[in-house]
Motif scaffolding. Sequence first.
Motif, mmCIF file in Angstrom:
data_model
loop_
_atom_site.group_PDB
_atom_site.id
_atom_site.type_symbol
_atom_site.label_atom_id
_atom_site.label_comp_id
_atom_site.label_asym_id
_atom_site.label_seq_id
_atom_site.Cartn_x
_atom_site.Cartn_y
_atom_site.Cartn_z
ATOM 1 N N CYS A 41 0.823 -1.230 0.000
ATOM 2 C CA CYS A 41 0.000 0.000 0.000
ATOM 3 C C CYS A 41 0.849 1.269 0.000
ATOM 4 N N LYS A 53 3.239 1.938 -1.797
ATOM 5 C CA LYS A 53 3.628 2.314 -3.166
ATOM 6 C C LYS A 53 2.396 2.584 -4.032
ATOM 7 N N CYS A 54 1.267 2.736 -3.382
ATOM 8 C CA CYS A 54 -0.003 2.906 -4.111
ATOM 9 C C CYS A 54 -0.637 4.243 -3.731
ATOM 10 N N CYS A 55 -1.600 4.677 -4.500
ATOM 11 C CA CYS A 55 -2.264 5.941 -4.174
ATOM 12 C C CYS A 55 -3.700 5.662 -3.710
ATOM 13 N N LEU A 82 -5.773 3.257 -4.375
ATOM 14 C CA LEU A 82 -6.704 2.992 -5.487
ATOM 15 C C LEU A 82 -7.974 2.250 -5.087
ATOM 16 N N CYS A 108 -5.780 -6.700 -3.237
ATOM 17 C CA CYS A 108 -5.734 -6.296 -4.663
ATOM 18 C C CYS A 108 -4.723 -7.115 -5.456
ATOM 19 N N GLY A 154 -2.562 -2.480 -7.017
ATOM 20 C CA GLY A 154 -2.451 -1.066 -6.658
ATOM 21 C C GLY A 154 -1.085 -0.487 -6.959
ATOM 22 N N GLN A 155 -0.048 -1.168 -6.454
ATOM 23 C CA GLN A 155 1.294 -0.612 -6.693
ATOM 24 C C GLN A 155 1.737 -0.792 -8.141
ATOM 25 N N THR A 181 0.039 2.153 -9.965
ATOM 26 C CA THR A 181 0.602 3.446 -9.570
ATOM 27 C C THR A 181 2.054 3.592 -10.039
ATOM 28 N N GLN A 182 2.867 2.592 -9.743
ATOM 29 C CA GLN A 182 4.307 2.738 -9.995
ATOM 30 C C GLN A 182 4.735 2.352 -11.404
ATOM 31 N N ASP A 199 -0.560 9.966 -9.627
ATOM 32 C CA ASP A 199 -1.721 9.542 -8.857
ATOM 33 C C ASP A 199 -2.976 10.228 -9.355
ATOM 34 N N PHE A 207 -6.916 -0.025 -13.199
ATOM 35 C CA PHE A 207 -6.755 -0.747 -11.922
ATOM 36 C C PHE A 207 -7.682 -1.964 -11.870
#
Length: 275
Positions: free
Chosen positions: A18, A20-22, A24, A75, A79-80, A83-84, A91, A106
């Motif tokens: 999480c 590394k995620c925004c 989501l 997830c 998520g990461q 995002t990454q 984001d 996503f």
Amino acid sequence: MTKVKTYNKVLKKLSVDCEKCCGLCCVALYFSKSDGFPTDKAAGKPCINLMSDFCCCIHSKLIECKMKGCLAYDCFGAGQMVTQSIYHGSDWKSKSEISGQMFKVFLIVWQLHQMLWYLVEASSLVFDSGIKNDIDALIIENENITKLSPDEILNFDIDKYKSKVNNILRIVSKLISNPNSTRSSDKKTVDFIGKNLKKQNLDGRDLSMTLLIAANLEGCSLNGTNLLGADLRDANIKNTDLSKSIFLTQGQINSAIGNKNTILPSYLSLPISWN
Ligand code: SF4
Ligand code: SF4
């Protein structure tokens, strides 16, 4: 376990990160209060508890607040990844023009990663080189899709891919089920809601897609039991050895009720909420 050894890198990618995620899942998904989320919420709308740094302001109180939906959600690392890798650290908040697209991507990557999880396990379960090659080809295809651009991912025919994956998982499930212990009525009896199955021998049974909500599985023998997609919400798996069960996910475990004596496959972890 072979699963871990052969596809170690892939499994690492499927672990939730999480940081590394925004946030989501807390925005992109539709969720309802009755499923253990804070409130009814439309897809694309941020959760009321999501802070500006994409952390959850009640994260340490999710158990206390009985947010079962949040606690159970997994997830599969989508998520990461989104995002990454796919959006290179952007984001949905600071680049609102991409938010709608990002949420759709996503949802696709989430499905792809879930299928990847099952394919990795399927590959470790079969010895027939033809089937193994088919599974490995699907794994490669899956990984290649998430290297595409957002537009390309959205144009990808996910339904066609899903149908190929479902087909191969069906074949594997059939191959691994134990004919001596699989009752012919298993696939008809998909509803075990609230049933007391305590200490039953369910070895080799095909319980895929079965409703085991609030079922009592305490002390059951579940060696080689196929739990693909089985609904384990509030199922009692206290003092139960699931280390050799097949097609289990962290989300299923998170939604069940276990204790420190529950034994899981090495690639899954005991939820903190069980302490
Ligand atoms: S989408 Fe996944 S990585 Fe992102 S916040 Fe949700 S669980 Fe964590
Ligand atoms: S309560 Fe927290 S974890 Fe649950 S959806 Fe809201 S922000 Fe996300």
